[in-house]
Every structure is written in structure tokens, then in C-alpha cells.
Design a protein around this motif. Structure first.
Motif, PDB file in Angstrom:
ATOM      1  N   LEU A  94       0.801  -1.221   0.000  1.00  0.00           N
ATOM      2  CA  LEU A  94       0.000   0.000   0.000  1.00  0.00           C
ATOM      3  C   LEU A  94       0.835   1.274   0.000  1.00  0.00           C
ATOM      4  N   SER A  95       2.154   1.138   0.131  1.00  0.00           N
ATOM      5  CA  SER A  95       3.014   2.318   0.039  1.00  0.00           C
ATOM      6  C   SER A  95       3.644   2.442  -1.352  1.00  0.00           C
ATOM      7  N   SER A  96       3.397   1.472  -2.222  1.00  0.00           N
ATOM      8  CA  SER A  96       3.886   1.536  -3.598  1.00  0.00           C
ATOM      9  C   SER A  96       3.190   2.677  -4.328  1.00  0.00           C
ATOM     10  N   GLU A  97       3.955   3.516  -5.010  1.00  0.00           N
ATOM     11  CA  GLU A  97       3.389   4.687  -5.691  1.00  0.00           C
ATOM     12  C   GLU A  97       2.345   4.289  -6.733  1.00  0.00           C
ATOM     13  N   GLU A  98       2.646   3.269  -7.536  1.00  0.00           N
ATOM     14  CA  GLU A  98       1.703   2.850  -8.577  1.00  0.00           C
ATOM     15  C   GLU A  98       0.404   2.332  -7.957  1.00  0.00           C
ATOM     16  N   ILE A  99       0.501   1.577  -6.886  1.00  0.00           N
ATOM     17  CA  ILE A  99      -0.692   1.037  -6.230  1.00  0.00           C
ATOM     18  C   ILE A  99      -1.474   2.156  -5.550  1.00  0.00           C
ATOM     19  N   THR A 100      -0.775   3.079  -4.909  1.00  0.00           N
ATOM     20  CA  THR A 100      -1.440   4.227  -4.289  1.00  0.00           C
ATOM     21  C   THR A 100      -2.194   5.045  -5.337  1.00  0.00           C
ATOM     22  N   ASN A 101      -1.567   5.278  -6.489  1.00  0.00           N
ATOM     23  CA  ASN A 101      -2.225   6.015  -7.571  1.00  0.00           C
ATOM     24  C   ASN A 101      -3.471   5.275  -8.060  1.00  0.00           C
ATOM     25  N   LEU A 102      -3.376   3.970  -8.164  1.00  0.00           N
ATOM     26  CA  LEU A 102      -4.503   3.155  -8.604  1.00  0.00           C
ATOM     27  C   LEU A 102      -5.668   3.240  -7.607  1.00  0.00           C
ATOM     28  N   ILE A 103      -5.370   3.104  -6.329  1.00  0.00           N
ATOM     29  CA  ILE A 103      -6.408   3.195  -5.292  1.00  0.00           C
ATOM     30  C   ILE A 103      -7.049   4.582  -5.299  1.00  0.00           C
ATOM     31  N   THR A 104      -6.232   5.610  -5.426  1.00  0.00           N
ATOM     32  CA  THR A 104      -6.757   6.985  -5.469  1.00  0.00           C
ATOM     33  C   THR A 104      -7.660   7.181  -6.678  1.00  0.00           C
ATOM     34  N   ALA A 105      -7.241   6.695  -7.840  1.00  0.00           N
ATOM     35  CA  ALA A 105      -8.034   6.858  -9.058  1.00  0.00           C
ATOM     36  C   ALA A 105      -9.378   6.139  -8.950  1.00  0.00           C
ATOM     37  N   ILE A 106      -9.376   4.964  -8.353  1.00  0.00           N
ATOM     38  CA  ILE A 106     -10.617   4.194  -8.217  1.00  0.00           C
ATOM     39  C   ILE A 106     -11.551   4.864  -7.220  1.00  0.00           C
ATOM     40  N   GLY A 107     -10.990   5.377  -6.120  1.00  0.00           N
ATOM     41  CA  GLY A 107     -11.758   6.190  -5.189  1.00  0.00           C
ATOM     42  C   GLY A 107     -12.397   5.482  -4.011  1.00  0.00           C
ATOM     43  N   THR A 108     -12.416   4.158  -4.005  1.00  0.00           N
ATOM     44  CA  THR A 108     -13.146   3.425  -2.960  1.00  0.00           C
ATOM     45  C   THR A 108     -12.389   3.264  -1.655  1.00  0.00           C
ATOM     46  N   GLY A 109     -11.066   3.449  -1.690  1.00  0.00           N
ATOM     47  CA  GLY A 109     -10.257   3.088  -0.539  1.00  0.00           C
ATOM     48  C   GLY A 109     -10.139   1.575  -0.465  1.00  0.00           C
ATOM     49  N   VAL A 110      -9.407   1.085   0.541  1.00  0.00           N
ATOM     50  CA  VAL A 110      -9.232  -0.356   0.735  1.00  0.00           C
ATOM     51  C   VAL A 110      -9.455  -0.705   2.200  1.00  0.00           C
ATOM     52  N   GLY A 111      -9.605  -1.991   2.445  1.00  0.00           N
ATOM     53  CA  GLY A 111      -9.731  -2.464   3.823  1.00  0.00           C
ATOM     54  C   GLY A 111     -10.940  -1.877   4.525  1.00  0.00           C
ATOM     55  N   GLU A 112     -10.736  -1.419   5.759  1.00  0.00           N
ATOM     56  CA  GLU A 112     -11.834  -0.858   6.556  1.00  0.00           C
ATOM     57  C   GLU A 112     -12.375   0.442   5.962  1.00  0.00           C
ATOM     58  N   GLN A 113     -11.563   1.140   5.163  1.00  0.00           N
ATOM     59  CA  GLN A 113     -12.011   2.392   4.551  1.00  0.00           C
ATOM     60  C   GLN A 113     -12.764   2.172   3.232  1.00  0.00           C
ATOM     61  N   PHE A 114     -12.861   0.924   2.775  1.00  0.00           N
ATOM     62  CA  PHE A 114     -13.513   0.653   1.492  1.00  0.00           C
ATOM     63  C   PHE A 114     -14.961   1.128   1.524  1.00  0.00           C
ATOM     64  N   ASN A 115     -15.346   1.866   0.469  1.00  0.00           N
ATOM     65  CA  ASN A 115     -16.718   2.347   0.339  1.00  0.00           C
ATOM     66  C   ASN A 115     -17.085   2.298  -1.136  1.00  0.00           C
ATOM     67  N   LEU A 116     -17.920   1.327  -1.513  1.00  0.00           N
ATOM     68  CA  LEU A 116     -18.304   1.137  -2.909  1.00  0.00           C
ATOM     69  C   LEU A 116     -19.002   2.363  -3.481  1.00  0.00           C
ATOM     70  N   GLU A 117     -19.672   3.124  -2.650  1.00  0.00           N
ATOM     71  CA  GLU A 117     -20.379   4.323  -3.132  1.00  0.00           C
ATOM     72  C   GLU A 117     -19.415   5.393  -3.641  1.00  0.00           C
ATOM     73  N   LYS A 118     -18.148   5.306  -3.273  1.00  0.00           N
ATOM     74  CA  LYS A 118     -17.164   6.282  -3.730  1.00  0.00           C
ATOM     75  C   LYS A 118     -16.448   5.856  -5.019  1.00  0.00           C
ATOM     76  N   LEU A 119     -16.868   4.716  -5.576  1.00  0.00           N
ATOM     77  CA  LEU A 119     -16.280   4.239  -6.825  1.00  0.00           C
ATOM     78  C   LEU A 119     -16.501   5.282  -7.917  1.00  0.00           C
TER      79      LEU A 119
END
Length: 191
Positions: A23-48
Motif C-alpha cells: 500500500l506504500s507503492s506509488e503505482e498502487i497508491t495512484n490506482l487506489i486513489t483513481a478508483i476512489g473506494t479506498g481499501v480495507g476498513e475504509q472501502f466504500n463502494l459508493e465512492k467508486l
């Protein structure tokens, strides 16, 4: 309508990395940010941010590896997107056959069938990657929602998928070799 997130080369193999490193990898962080949902406990499908997250890689061995790394990331960190039907893989053509008009062909078998239906000597262009296509070709074959081919990613059996991802992306070298040997003839790879 559409957005593109270019990734530089191969992303981190999250199967072998601890979650903090992944989760500290720049490419993975960029991917998570672009998708918008967050991961783990912060995951929110409504923010997709997008109804479809489409993995678009070259139709060669390196492209298949990158696609597998991305699918491993989604399976391990965002399985809800797979379960919800949001993850797709673009199917780029391998060939362009020109005889009076352009025909895009996606497999060797389809090329043989297409050539058997055409008379004379059509011009055949072999695509080595998405980067060598012109903007119009990329739009017509891979990006245009009306003409592109997509494969929806499903989790049919989570336990089996978990086993296969662990074997293919983990440290079990012999298991990976055995799997590749057993399944290589069925794979649709351009080697």
C-alpha cells in the motif's frame, strides 16, 4: 466518460509483499486513489469513480504478466469490485487485415479463418503492443465502448482463485512450473 491511468511497467507483486509495503507503492497508491473506494476498513463502494475498471495491456507475455499482477492486486485488496462486476480486461487485437477495408483480428485462429474468406493478398499488420497503434486504431479496437471487446472478471470459486493466485504469484516455484506446464497448451498467449 473515460479516464486513463497509465502505469509504468509492472506493478509490485502484492502476493509476495506485506500489506504495508504494497500500500506504500506509488503505482498502487495512484490506482487506489483513481478508483476512489479506498481499501480495507475504509472501502466504500459508493465512492467508486467508474462503473468499469478496465485493465488494458499488450497481448503478449509481458502484458499477461502485468494483467496477472493487477488482477492479484484487485483480488487481494479490492475483491468487492470483482464481486460487484466492476473489473474488466480489454481484449486488444493481434492483427489488422486490410483488403478493401480494415478487419481487426484477435487470435491466430481468427486470422486463419479471416484469410480463408479473402481472395488475393491482403495486407497483414501484426500489433506488438498498444503503444504502436495510432490513436484512431486504439480508439476503434480497444477504447470505443461501441466496438471494443471486454472480458468481465468473475470470482467463480473464491477458494480456488485464492489457491491459484497464491501458487502463481507466491514463492511456490515448482507449483507454478507444474501449473504452467499443465495449462500452457490452453493459454491464448502470443509468445
Amino acid at each position: 466518460h473515460q479516464a486513463i491511468l497509465p502505469l509504468r511497467g509492472k506493478i509490485l507483486n502484492v502476493e509476495k509483499a506485506n500489506p504495508v509495503r504494497a500500500l506504500s507503492s506509488e503505482e498502487i497508491t495512484n490506482l487506489i486513489t483513481a478508483i476512489g473506494t479506498g481499501v480495507g476498513e475504509q472501502f466504500n463502494l459508493e465512492k467508486l469513480r467508474y462503473g468499469k475498471v478496465i485493465i488494458m495491456t499488450d497481448a503478449d507475455v509481458d502484458g499477461e504478466h502485468i494483467k496477472t499482477l493487477l488482477l492479484t492486486f484487485f483480488f487481494r485488496f479490492l475483491p468487492q469490485l470483482i464481486e460487484n462486476g466492476n473489473i474488466f480486461v480489454a481484449l486488444p487485437p493481434l492483427f489488422k487485415v486490410r483488403k478493401n477495408k480494415d478487419r481487426y483480428v484477435f487470435t491466430e485462429e481468427e486470422l486463419k479463418r479471416t484469410l480463408s474468406k479473402l481472395s488475393g493478398n491482403p495486407t497483414i499488420t501484426r500489433f506488438k503492443g498498444l503503444g504502436e497503434m495510432g490513436a484512431n486504431q486504439l480508439w476503434d479496437t480497444t477504447m470505443n465502448p461501441k466496438t471494443r471487446k471486454l472480458k468481465k472478471i468473475y470470482i467463480e470459486d473464491a477458494v480456488e482463485a485464492d489457491r491459484v493466485f497464491s501458487m502463481l504469484m507466491g514463492s511456490d516455484v515448482q507449483g507454478r512450473k507444474d501449473f504452467i506446464s499443465e495449462n500452457a497448451k490452453e493459454a491464448n498467449l502470443d509468445i
